[in-house]
Design a protein around this motif. Structure first.
Motif, PDB file in Angstrom:
ATOM      1  N   ALA A 115       0.842  -1.206   0.000  1.00 57.80           N
ATOM      2  CA  ALA A 115       0.000   0.000   0.000  1.00 57.80           C
ATOM      3  C   ALA A 115       0.871   1.248   0.000  1.00 57.80           C
ATOM      4  O   ALA A 115       0.589   2.224  -0.715  1.00 57.80           O
ATOM      5  N   TRP A 116       1.946   1.227   0.785  1.00 59.65           N
ATOM      6  CA  TRP A 116       2.871   2.361   0.814  1.00 59.65           C
ATOM      7  C   TRP A 116       3.473   2.586  -0.581  1.00 59.65           C
ATOM      8  O   TRP A 116       3.497   3.708  -1.071  1.00 59.65           O
ATOM      9  N   VAL A 134      -1.766   5.118   4.666  1.00 54.83           N
ATOM     10  CA  VAL A 134      -1.657   3.657   4.587  1.00 54.83           C
ATOM     11  C   VAL A 134      -2.201   3.026   5.864  1.00 54.83           C
ATOM     12  O   VAL A 134      -2.951   2.044   5.810  1.00 54.83           O
TER      13      VAL A 134
END
Length: 129
Positions: free
Chosen positions: A43-44, A63
């Motif tokens: 996600a980052w 995130v």
């Protein structure tokens, strides 16, 4: 451009690693924790690829909110129902709530945002010299 490419590379490596853990590792606490950490990292990377100029801490916060939101969404029972209809959805929404996941998300988001901030700070100083 480098930061955007870094984000894409991180997503690819995290997703590949996450799939390897999901498919190849025994279902243990360690594999669950590894999968959770890789989810945060993916996600980052995705956010960094889309928004490379955002601060490390902002990306980490978003995130973390996303991951906690997905974990809380599992309390509705919808992800487990959807997984019965289309199993790959498990890779995005998981299935059942686990409070330990919240801790893993928080620690991983803090570590990756802190590491990113530390790496970016010296580079910014060199560019301004």
């Amino acid at each position: 451009m480098r930061r955007r490419l870094l984000g894409v590379a991180v997503v690819l490596v995290a997703v590949a690693s996450g799939l390897a853990v999901h498919v190849g590792a025994a279902d243990t606490a360690a594999s669950d924790i590894a999968g959770d950490a890789l989810y945060v990292i993916a996600a980052w990377g995705g956010l960094v690829a889309l928004f490379p100029r955002w601060s490390s801490w902002l990306v980490g916060e978003i995130v973390l909110v996303w991951c906690v939101g997905v974990e809380l969404f599992q309390l509705t029972g919808l992800p487990v129902r959807w997984a019965g209809e289309w199993p790959p959805i498990v890779l995005v929404f998981g299935t059942v709530f686990d409070a330990r996941d919240l801790l893993v998300y928080a620690v991983t988001a803090l570590v990756i945002a802190g590491t990113d901030a530390a790496v970016r700070r010296p580079r910014r100083r060199r560019l301004s010299d």
